[in-house]
Motif scaffolding. Structure first.
Motif, short mmCIF file in Angstrom:
data_model
loop_
_atom_site.label_atom_id
_atom_site.label_comp_id
_atom_site.label_asym_id
_atom_site.label_seq_id
_atom_site.Cartn_x
_atom_site.Cartn_y
_atom_site.Cartn_z
N MET A 109 -2.53 35.44 27.23
CA MET A 109 -1.43 34.55 27.53
C MET A 109 -0.40 34.67 26.42
O MET A 109 -0.73 34.64 25.26
N SER A 110 0.87 34.80 26.79
CA SER A 110 1.91 34.91 25.78
C SER A 110 2.17 33.56 25.14
O SER A 110 1.80 32.52 25.67
N ASP A 111 2.85 33.57 23.99
CA ASP A 111 3.17 32.32 23.32
C ASP A 111 4.06 31.43 24.19
O ASP A 111 3.91 30.22 24.20
N ALA A 112 4.99 32.02 24.94
CA ALA A 112 5.87 31.24 25.81
C ALA A 112 5.08 30.55 26.90
O ALA A 112 5.29 29.38 27.21
N THR A 113 4.12 31.27 27.50
CA THR A 113 3.30 30.67 28.54
C THR A 113 2.40 29.59 27.96
O THR A 113 2.21 28.54 28.57
N ALA A 114 1.85 29.83 26.78
CA ALA A 114 0.98 28.85 26.15
C ALA A 114 1.71 27.54 25.89
O ALA A 114 1.13 26.47 26.03
N SER A 115 2.98 27.61 25.53
CA SER A 115 3.72 26.38 25.25
C SER A 115 4.10 25.64 26.52
O SER A 115 4.24 24.43 26.52
N THR A 116 4.25 26.35 27.65
CA THR A 116 4.61 25.69 28.89
C THR A 116 3.38 25.29 29.70
O THR A 116 3.47 24.46 30.59
N ASP A 117 2.23 25.87 29.42
CA ASP A 117 0.99 25.53 30.10
C ASP A 117 -0.13 25.43 29.07
O ASP A 117 -1.01 26.28 29.00
N PRO A 118 -0.09 24.36 28.28
CA PRO A 118 -1.06 24.25 27.18
C PRO A 118 -2.48 24.05 27.68
O PRO A 118 -2.71 23.61 28.81
N LEU A 119 -3.41 24.39 26.82
CA LEU A 119 -4.82 24.12 27.10
C LEU A 119 -5.12 22.68 26.69
O LEU A 119 -4.64 22.20 25.66
N LEU A 120 -5.91 22.01 27.51
CA LEU A 120 -6.29 20.63 27.24
C LEU A 120 -7.80 20.55 27.04
O LEU A 120 -8.57 21.12 27.82
N ASP A 121 -8.22 19.83 26.00
CA ASP A 121 -9.63 19.55 25.84
C ASP A 121 -9.96 18.30 26.65
O ASP A 121 -9.11 17.79 27.38
N THR A 122 -11.19 17.80 26.54
CA THR A 122 -11.55 16.64 27.36
C THR A 122 -10.69 15.42 27.04
O THR A 122 -10.34 14.67 27.94
N GLU A 123 -10.30 15.27 25.78
CA GLU A 123 -9.43 14.16 25.42
C GLU A 123 -8.05 14.31 26.07
O GLU A 123 -7.47 13.35 26.57
N GLY A 124 -7.54 15.54 26.06
CA GLY A 124 -6.24 15.80 26.67
C GLY A 124 -6.26 15.60 28.18
O GLY A 124 -5.31 15.07 28.76
N VAL A 125 -7.36 16.00 28.82
CA VAL A 125 -7.49 15.79 30.26
C VAL A 125 -7.57 14.30 30.56
O VAL A 125 -6.90 13.80 31.47
N ALA A 126 -8.35 13.58 29.77
CA ALA A 126 -8.47 12.12 29.97
C ALA A 126 -7.10 11.46 29.90
O ALA A 126 -6.75 10.64 30.76
N GLU A 127 -6.33 11.83 28.91
CA GLU A 127 -5.00 11.25 28.75
C GLU A 127 -4.11 11.62 29.94
O GLU A 127 -3.40 10.78 30.48
N ARG A 128 -4.18 12.86 30.36
CA ARG A 128 -3.31 13.35 31.45
C ARG A 128 -3.65 12.69 32.78
O ARG A 128 -2.76 12.44 33.59
N ILE A 129 -4.93 12.39 33.03
CA ILE A 129 -5.30 11.80 34.31
C ILE A 129 -5.39 10.27 34.26
O ILE A 129 -5.63 9.63 35.27
N GLY A 130 -5.20 9.71 33.07
CA GLY A 130 -5.14 8.26 32.94
C GLY A 130 -6.47 7.54 32.87
O GLY A 130 -6.60 6.42 33.35
N VAL A 131 -7.47 8.20 32.28
CA VAL A 131 -8.74 7.50 32.04
C VAL A 131 -8.84 7.23 30.55
O VAL A 131 -8.24 7.94 29.74
N GLU A 132 -9.57 6.21 30.20
CA GLU A 132 -9.57 5.76 28.81
C GLU A 132 -10.39 6.62 27.86
O GLU A 132 -10.07 6.70 26.69
N GLN A 133 -11.44 7.26 28.38
CA GLN A 133 -12.34 7.96 27.48
C GLN A 133 -12.58 9.40 27.91
O GLN A 133 -12.70 9.69 29.11
N ALA A 134 -12.71 10.27 26.93
CA ALA A 134 -13.04 11.66 27.21
C ALA A 134 -14.43 11.77 27.83
O ALA A 134 -14.71 12.70 28.58
N ALA A 135 -15.29 10.80 27.55
CA ALA A 135 -16.63 10.80 28.13
C ALA A 135 -16.57 10.78 29.65
O ALA A 135 -17.42 11.36 30.33
N THR A 136 -15.55 10.13 30.21
CA THR A 136 -15.38 10.09 31.66
C THR A 136 -15.14 11.51 32.19
O THR A 136 -15.71 11.91 33.22
N VAL A 137 -14.33 12.28 31.51
CA VAL A 137 -14.04 13.66 31.91
C VAL A 137 -15.33 14.48 31.83
O VAL A 137 -15.61 15.30 32.71
#
Length: 86
Positions: free
Chosen positions: A1-29
């Motif tokens: 993945m190029s640097d430009a693509t990485a900045s427009t489509d970042p990788l999310l860890d469980t904490e990032g996914v939790a934040e993005r989907i609106g759940v309080e804890q990464a444990a839920t993910v």
């Protein structure tokens, strides 16, 4: 993945996914992922409401592209939706 693509489509860890989907804890993910993996292990198809498998693994930690999570959220049934069983 190029640097430009990485900045427009970042990788999310469980904490990032939790934040993005609106759940309080990464444990839920992690629970969502565990359910998806169990369905696959049991030979069952992945349903629209099931969290997609990670796009990558970084040091044994799952990671998803933001676009993967966005597509999943756009296609999954709303909270409380129970499809009618045949």
């Amino acid at each position: 993945m190029s640097d430009a693509t990485a900045s427009t489509d970042p990788l999310l860890d469980t904490e990032g996914v939790a934040e993005r989907i609106g759940v309080e804890q990464a444990a839920t993910v992690r629970v969502y992922l565990k359910r998806t993996r169990k369905r696959i292990a049991d030979g069952l198809p992945v349903r629209p409401q099931d969290l997609p498998l990670p796009d990558e693994t970084i040091r044994r930690s799952p990671a998803w592209h933001a676009s993967t999570i966005d597509r999943w959220m756009a296609s999954r049934p709303g909270r409380g939706h129970r499809p009618t069983e045949p």
